[in-house]
Design a protein around this motif. Structure first.
Motif, PDB file in Angstrom:
ATOM      1  N   LYS A   1      -6.794  11.005  -6.551  1.00 37.24           N
ATOM      2  CA  LYS A   1      -7.337  10.036  -7.508  1.00 37.24           C
ATOM      3  C   LYS A   1      -6.237   9.067  -7.967  1.00 37.24           C
ATOM      4  N   ALA A   2      -5.085   9.630  -8.324  1.00 38.01           N
ATOM      5  CA  ALA A   2      -3.985   8.797  -8.826  1.00 38.01           C
ATOM      6  C   ALA A   2      -3.604   7.723  -7.814  1.00 38.01           C
ATOM      7  N   LYS A   3      -3.683   8.081  -6.533  1.00 36.16           N
ATOM      8  CA  LYS A   3      -3.303   7.139  -5.477  1.00 36.16           C
ATOM      9  C   LYS A   3      -4.181   5.885  -5.493  1.00 36.16           C
ATOM     10  N   THR A   4      -5.421   6.050  -5.920  1.00 29.08           N
ATOM     11  CA  THR A   4      -6.352   4.911  -5.883  1.00 29.08           C
ATOM     12  C   THR A   4      -6.273   4.046  -7.141  1.00 29.08           C
ATOM     13  N   ILE A   5      -5.544   4.517  -8.148  1.00 28.28           N
ATOM     14  CA  ILE A   5      -5.508   3.786  -9.418  1.00 28.28           C
ATOM     15  C   ILE A   5      -4.292   2.869  -9.453  1.00 28.28           C
ATOM     16  N   GLU A   6      -4.485   1.613  -9.872  1.00 25.85           N
ATOM     17  CA  GLU A   6      -3.387   0.651 -10.000  1.00 25.85           C
ATOM     18  C   GLU A   6      -2.735   0.841 -11.370  1.00 25.85           C
ATOM     19  N   GLY A   7      -1.427   0.878 -11.413  1.00 25.98           N
ATOM     20  CA  GLY A   7      -0.726   1.015 -12.690  1.00 25.98           C
ATOM     21  C   GLY A   7       0.056   2.311 -12.775  1.00 25.98           C
ATOM     22  N   CYS A   8       0.422   2.698 -13.981  1.00 25.10           N
ATOM     23  CA  CYS A   8       1.287   3.861 -14.180  1.00 25.10           C
ATOM     24  C   CYS A   8       0.463   5.135 -14.321  1.00 25.10           C
ATOM     25  N   LYS A   9       0.713   6.091 -13.440  1.00 33.18           N
ATOM     26  CA  LYS A   9       0.010   7.372 -13.469  1.00 33.18           C
ATOM     27  C   LYS A   9       1.018   8.465 -13.793  1.00 33.18           C
ATOM     28  N   TYR A  10       0.632   9.366 -14.668  1.00 32.92           N
ATOM     29  CA  TYR A  10       1.549  10.443 -15.066  1.00 32.92           C
ATOM     30  C   TYR A  10       0.892  11.792 -14.823  1.00 32.92           C
ATOM     31  N   ILE A  11       1.548  12.635 -14.032  1.00 35.33           N
ATOM     32  CA  ILE A  11       1.014  13.976 -13.750  1.00 35.33           C
ATOM     33  C   ILE A  11       2.083  15.017 -14.095  1.00 35.33           C
ATOM     34  N   HIS A  12       1.693  15.958 -14.934  1.00 33.53           N
ATOM     35  CA  HIS A  12       2.634  16.980 -15.427  1.00 33.53           C
ATOM     36  C   HIS A  12       2.224  18.336 -14.850  1.00 33.53           C
ATOM     37  N   ALA A  49       5.831   3.082 -18.392  1.00 39.25           N
ATOM     38  CA  ALA A  49       4.445   3.280 -18.835  1.00 39.25           C
ATOM     39  C   ALA A  49       3.961   2.046 -19.598  1.00 39.25           C
ATOM     40  N   GLU A  50       4.797   1.539 -20.480  1.00 45.13           N
ATOM     41  CA  GLU A  50       4.414   0.379 -21.274  1.00 45.13           C
ATOM     42  C   GLU A  50       4.215  -0.844 -20.382  1.00 45.13           C
ATOM     43  N   ARG A  51       5.061  -0.978 -19.350  1.00 48.17           N
ATOM     44  CA  ARG A  51       4.911  -2.107 -18.405  1.00 48.17           C
ATOM     45  C   ARG A  51       3.757  -1.870 -17.446  1.00 48.17           C
ATOM     46  N   ASN A  52       3.274  -0.623 -17.419  1.00 49.61           N
ATOM     47  CA  ASN A  52       2.241  -0.211 -16.467  1.00 49.61           C
ATOM     48  C   ASN A  52       2.701  -0.410 -15.028  1.00 49.61           C
ATOM     49  N   SER A  53       3.928  -0.013 -14.761  1.00 49.91           N
ATOM     50  CA  SER A  53       4.484  -0.106 -13.403  1.00 49.91           C
ATOM     51  C   SER A  53       3.621   0.712 -12.450  1.00 49.91           C
ATOM     52  N   ASN A  54       3.475   0.202 -11.251  1.00 47.30           N
ATOM     53  CA  ASN A  54       2.567   0.841 -10.290  1.00 47.30           C
ATOM     54  C   ASN A  54       3.251   2.015  -9.590  1.00 47.30           C
ATOM     55  N   ILE A  55       3.355   3.126 -10.315  1.00 45.99           N
ATOM     56  CA  ILE A  55       4.016   4.324  -9.769  1.00 45.99           C
ATOM     57  C   ILE A  55       3.222   5.574 -10.170  1.00 45.99           C
ATOM     58  N   ILE A  56       3.426   6.650  -9.410  1.00 45.23           N
ATOM     59  CA  ILE A  56       2.927   7.955  -9.862  1.00 45.23           C
ATOM     60  C   ILE A  56       4.148   8.744 -10.311  1.00 45.23           C
ATOM     61  N   TYR A  57       4.221   9.046 -11.591  1.00 40.87           N
ATOM     62  CA  TYR A  57       5.366   9.785 -12.108  1.00 40.87           C
ATOM     63  C   TYR A  57       4.968  11.242 -12.298  1.00 40.87           C
ATOM     64  N   THR A  58       5.717  12.127 -11.673  1.00 45.06           N
ATOM     65  CA  THR A  58       5.423  13.558 -11.800  1.00 45.06           C
ATOM     66  C   THR A  58       6.529  14.251 -12.566  1.00 45.06           C
ATOM     67  N   CYS A  59       6.139  15.040 -13.545  1.00 43.99           N
ATOM     68  CA  CYS A  59       7.098  15.965 -14.146  1.00 43.99           C
ATOM     69  C   CYS A  59       6.762  17.346 -13.608  1.00 43.99           C
ATOM     70  N   LYS A  73       0.812  -1.221   0.000  1.00 45.66           N
ATOM     71  CA  LYS A  73       0.000   0.000   0.000  1.00 45.66           C
ATOM     72  C   LYS A  73       0.845   1.271   0.000  1.00 45.66           C
ATOM     73  N   ILE A  74       2.149   1.120   0.064  1.00 47.59           N
ATOM     74  CA  ILE A  74       3.024   2.297   0.001  1.00 47.59           C
ATOM     75  C   ILE A  74       2.995   2.852  -1.425  1.00 47.59           C
ATOM     76  N   THR A  75       2.798   4.148  -1.540  1.00 51.60           N
ATOM     77  CA  THR A  75       2.783   4.780  -2.868  1.00 51.60           C
ATOM     78  C   THR A  75       4.206   5.086  -3.315  1.00 51.60           C
ATOM     79  N   THR A  76       4.544   4.658  -4.527  1.00 51.24           N
ATOM     80  CA  THR A  76       5.864   5.001  -5.078  1.00 51.24           C
ATOM     81  C   THR A  76       5.698   6.181  -6.019  1.00 51.24           C
TER      82      THR A  76
END
Lengths: 320, 419
Positions: free
Chosen positions: A211-222, A135-145, A111-114
C-alpha cells in the motif's frame, strides 16, 4: 490463504500469488544474529517493494549485518548513511530521481521507491529532526523504523524507544522513563500514511508496504523487531515474543491512512482490555525485565492502557 | 582587471549590478544545477532566496529545490542527490558549516562533486556574522577543494570553474567557494553574467543517465555503497587516493582557469594564485579573500612612494600551491602572510601563515616570513591600515629586524588597545 490460517506450512506463492515476493531480495549469508527480528522485517518489506527500490540505512545493526566489504547481502541498490541523516539523504535521492525523470523522460526514474530502514536510535533519537523535516515536507519516501528498543549495534544501550522497566547497559536497574510513541508523533505530522507492524505478522508487513508503495508522499512504518541478545531470550523465540507483544497489547497494530485510523484484526478486539493477554506473559519471557518491581509493572501497564485509550478515542471521534 | 570589467560591463546587456550572494545564485543557474538543498543562515541567506525566486519563476526548469530543516540535512540530501547522478549546489556560512561537518567528510569519502558557496563569518561565541574565514579554514581536513574569492565577479566565475574541476572524472571531489560575509555577500557591484550557450560550452555536460562513473543509484545495476570495511581492506588506500587526487587537482585548476580566460577573457593568475605587481617586487604580501581586493589599491599607493612591493592573492587553500609559494619566497626578501582567520595553538596562530611556513621548511634561502592577522570577525581593515601593514614589511626588509609587539611571532594588526 485458508491453509495459512490453519497454521499448516504453505509456500509464499500459495499465500500471496506474487512472483516478486517469491524471491529473496535480502540474501542468505548475511551476518544477522540467529533469530534477528530485523532480518524478517527487511525480507518482507522487500518482498512487497521488489528490486526497483533504493534503500538508505543510517548507522544501525543493518549497516553491519549486510556484510563486511566486499560482501553484500542486499540484491538491490543500498547505501549506508550517517546516523542522523537517513530521512534527509533519502529525500535527496527521491528529489534527484525527479530531476533525472525530467531530463530522461519515459525511463521511469520517478518510479523507483526510496526506502529508509533505520533503527529506533536512528529514528526516535538522533534521526528525529531529519525525519520530522522529511515528514513536514512530505518527501516521497517510505521511512521504516525497525524497533528493537535499544542501541543494539553498540551493545544494548537505552534509547527513547526502550520501554519502562527494561534493563540495558545504561539502565542497569531498569529504565525509568517510557517508550516514546513515535507512530503517534508521525501521525501528528499529518503525513498520508503511518502504520505499525510486528514481525510476527509478515503478511501484514507485506500488505502495508504494498500500500505504501502506491501512496505519493511521506510514509512511515514502525516495525517491532525483537532482538534475542538485547532482550535476552532464546533466539528461537523471536516470532513468539513478537506475537505476545501484539496479544498482550504492548504493540498495537494499526494504520492511519489520510488521517483515518484502522486497527489490524488481531489488535482490534484488544480495545477491550479484558481481551488482552496478561502483560506478565510477555515480560516474563525476556530477561531484560527480570526483577522488575510490582510498582514498575503497574506503571508500565498504565502506560500501555493510556496508549490504547488514545487509539480508542481517535476511533470514537472518527465514528461520530 | 577592475577597469576591464567596467569596459566589458558597458558592452554586454546581460550584465547586472547585484550582490555577491546573488552572483553565487546566478552562477548556480548558469551551471544548470539539477538539485539544490539549502537552509538559511546569515550572511548566506540571499543566495537561497534568489535561487528560490529562480525556481519559483520557472527560470530553472527541472531543478528540484529541497528546503530542509537543518544544515546537517542539507549536506545529507546533497549526498543522496549527487549519488543519484545529478549536478548539485548549496550555500552556507559559519555555524551552518560547522553543523554540516560530519557530512562534509561523508561527501569527500563518497567522492561527490558537490559545489558549495560559503559566505564566511566568524565562529560564535560571541555571536558574529561578519567576514572571517575561520569557518571554511577549520574544515581543512574534510577533503574538499577550497577556494577564496576577492570580488563579486570572481564568485560567479569561480563557481563555474569549480564544476569544471570537480566533475572531471579524474577528480570527483567537492569544493568550497568562500567569500567574506557582508563585505562581498551584501554589497552590490557590476557583474557580467555570461551567455548560457558559452557557459554550456565551457562546463562539462550534465551527468548522463548512468550517473557518475564510480557511484550510481540504478536498480538495473544494484550497488552497495559504504559497507563497513576492515582495517585490512582498502580504507587506507581510499584515503590515500583522496590526497593524491587533491594534489592532481592543481593541474586541473590551472587548466580550468586557462580555459576560462580563453572563453570569457578574465584572468585569475594560474588559478591557484594570482600575482599583482610581483615582477620587480622585493617585498610582498600574501593575502586572500576580499582583503586582497582592497590590498591591490594599497600596493599601488605604496608603490607611488617608490617602494617595490607586490601582492600574491591566494586563490586555493586546498590543494595548497606549494611550488608557487616556494618560487615567490625565493624571489622576495620579505613575505608577509595575512590571515583573516585563526588556528589556535598552531605554529603562527594563523591558518595560512602556518601552511606557508610548512611549505617552505625544506627550502633554503627563502624570504623572511611575517605572519599577520587582521580583520577577525569582520573588523574593518581600512586602506590606510593595509598601507601600514605593507610598510611594516618594507621596514623589516630595510632594517632586517622583526617588528615589535609580536604575539608568539605573529603580528595581530588593527586590534583594540586593551588596558
Amino acid at each position: 490463504m485458508e491453509n495459512w490460517r490453519l497454521n499448516k506450512m504453505v509456500t509464499i506463492k500459495q499465500a500471496l500469488d506474487d512472483e516478486v515476493a517469491c524471491n529473496e531480495w535480502f540474501l542468505p549469508g548475511n551476518s544477522c544474529c540467529a533469530g534477528c527480528g530485523l532480518e524478517i522485517a527487511l525480507r518482507w518489506a522487500m518482498k512487497a517493494l521488489g528490486p526497483n527500490t533504493v534503500l538508505v540505512t543510517p548507522a544501525s545493526c543493518l549497516n553491519v549485518v549486510i556484510g563486511l566489504w566486499p560482501k553484500t547481502a542486499p540484491n538491490f541498490p543500498f547505501t549506508n548513511m550517517a546516523f542522523a541523516a537517513g530521512a534527509s539523504a533519502a529525500t535527496g535521492i527521491s528529489e534527484a530521481l525527479k530531476a533525472k525523470a525530467y531530463r530522461f523522460p519515459g525511463k521511469n526514474w520517478e518510479k523507483i521507491t526510496t526506502l529508509v530502514f533505520a533503527g529506533d536510535g536512528g529514528t526516535t533519537d538522533i534521526g528525529i529532526q531529519a525525519l520530522s523535516g522529511a515528514a513536514e515536507r512530505n518527501s516521497n519516501i517510505i521511512y521504516t523504523c525497525y524497533d528493537n528498543e535499544a542501541y543494539m549495534n553498540t551493545g544494548i544501550q537505552r534509547s527513547s524507544s526502550t520501554p519502562h522497566g527494561a534493563k540495558t547497559t545504561t539502565t542497569t536497574l531498569g529504565k525509568e522513563r517510557y517508550k516514546k510513541n513515535l507512530p503517534a508523533i508521525m501521525a501528528a505530522h499529518e503525513i498520508p500514511y503511518v502504520a505499525t507492524c510486528s514481525i510476527s505478522e509478515p503478511l501484514d508487513i507485506y500488505k502495508k508496504y504494498k500500500k505504501a508503495k502506491t501512496i505519493e508522499g511521506c510514509k512511515y512504518i514502525h516495525i517491532l523487531a525483537p532482538c534475542p541478545p538485547g532482550w535476552n531470550y532464546p533466539s528461537e523465540d523471536t516470532v513468539e515474543i513478537a506475537r505476545l507483544a501484539v496479544k498482550t497489547g504492548v504493540w498495537p497494530l494499526y494504520e492511519i491512512e489520510n488521517g483515518i485510523l484502522r486497527m489490524h484484526k488481531k489488535s482490534h478486539p484488544l480495545l477491550d482490555p479484558s481481551k488482552r493477554k496478561p502483560l506478565i506473559d510477555y515480560l516474563s519471557r525476556q530477561k531484560r525485565f527480570a526483577g522488575m518491581s510490582e510498582q514498575s509493572l503497574i506503571e508500565l501497564q498504565q502506560n500501555i492502557d493510556n496508549d490504547w485509550k488514545m487509539l480508542a478515542s481517535r476511533l470514537h471521534a472518527q465514528e461520530s | 582587471m577592475v577597469s576591464d570589467i567596467k569596459k566589458e560591463f558597458l558592452q554586454n546587456k546581460e550584465n547586472k549590478i547585484i550582490k555577491g550572494n546573488e552572483a553565487a545564485a546566478y552562477a548556480a543557474k548558469s551551471s544548470r544545477v539539477q538539485v539544490i538543498s539549502a537552509y538559511p543562515i546569515t550572511p548566506q541567506t540571499t543566495v537561497v532566496e534568489k535561487l528560490s525566486e529562480f525556481v519559483d519563476q520557472g527560470l530553472m526548469p527541472g531543478t528540484q529545490y529541497i528546503k530542509v530543516e537543518s544544515e546537517h540535512s542539507v549536506m545529507a540530501s546533497m549526498v543522496g542527490a549527487s549519488m543519484t547522478g545529478t549536478r548539485t549546489f548549496t550555500a552556507t556560512s559559519g555555524q551552518g558549516l560547522f553543523y554540516m561537518n560530519e557530512m562534509l567528510h561523508w561527501v569527500a569519502g563518497t567522492r561527490l562533486p558537490i559545489v558549495m558557496a560559503i559566505a564566511s563569518r566568524g565562529p560564535a561565541p560571541p555571536w558574529n556574522i561578519w567576514a572571517d574565514f575561520t569557518d571554511v579554514l577549520s574544515q581543512r581536513d574534510t577533503g574538499w577543494i577550497t577556494s577564496f574569492c576577492a570580488t563579486h565577479q570572481e564568485i560567479y566565475d569561480e563557481i563555474l570553474m569549480s564544476y569544471k574541476v570537480c566533475e572531471d572524472h579524474d577528480i570527483l571531489l567537492p569544493k568550497f567557494v568562500a567569500y567574506g560575509g557582508f563585505i562581498l555577500s551584501h554589497t552590490s557591484k557590476p557583474i557580467i553574467i555570461e551567455e548560457q550557450a558559452l557557459v554550456d560550452e565551457y562546463l562539462p555536460p550534465l551527468p548522463d543517465e548512468k550517473g557518475w562513473p564510480h557511484i550510481f543509484i540504478d536498480p538495473e545495476r544494484p550497488m552497495m555503497f559504504g559497507n563497513l570495511i576492515m582495517p585490512s581492506g582498502f580504507y587506507y588506500e581510499f584515503r590515500m587516493k583522496i590526497h593524491e587526487t587533491m594534489m592532481r587537482a592543481k593541474e586541473k585548476i590551472m587548466i580550468a582557469a586557462k580555459q576560462f580566460e580563453r572563453m570569457f577573457g578574465r584572468n585569475y593568475g594560474n588559478g591557484l594564485i594570482q600575482n599583482y605587481k610581483m615582477d620587480d617586487a622585493d617585498v610582498a604580501m600574501l593575502i586572500y579573500g576580499d582583503l586582497a581586493f582592497q590590498m591591490e589599491e594599497a600596493v599601488d599607493q605604496v608603490r607611488e612612494e617608490g617602494y617595490k612591493i607586490g601582492m600574491v592573492k591566494l586563490r586555493h587553500f586546498r590543494p595548497f600551491p606549494v611550488e608557487e609559494i616556494i618560487e615567490i619566497a625565493k624571489k622576495v626578501q620579505v613575505l608577509g602572510v595575512m590571515d583573516r582567520g585563526t588556528a589556535f595553538g598552531s605554529p603562527t596562530g594563523g591558518p595560512i601563515s602556518s601552511e606557508v611556513k610548512t611549505a617552505l621548511h625544506n627550502t633554503e634561502k627563502t624570504a623572511k616570513i611575517l605572519p599577520m592577522i587582521s580583520g577577525l570577525g569582520g573588523r574593518e581593515v581600512t586602506i590606510d591600515q593595509q598601507k601600514d601593514q605593507l610598510k611594516i614589511l618594507i621596514k623589516m626588509n630595510e632594517t632586517g629586524e622583526l617588528p615589535k609587539d609580536l604575539l608568539y611571532g605573529t603580528l595581530w594588526h588593527g586590534k583594540l588597545e586593551v588596558k
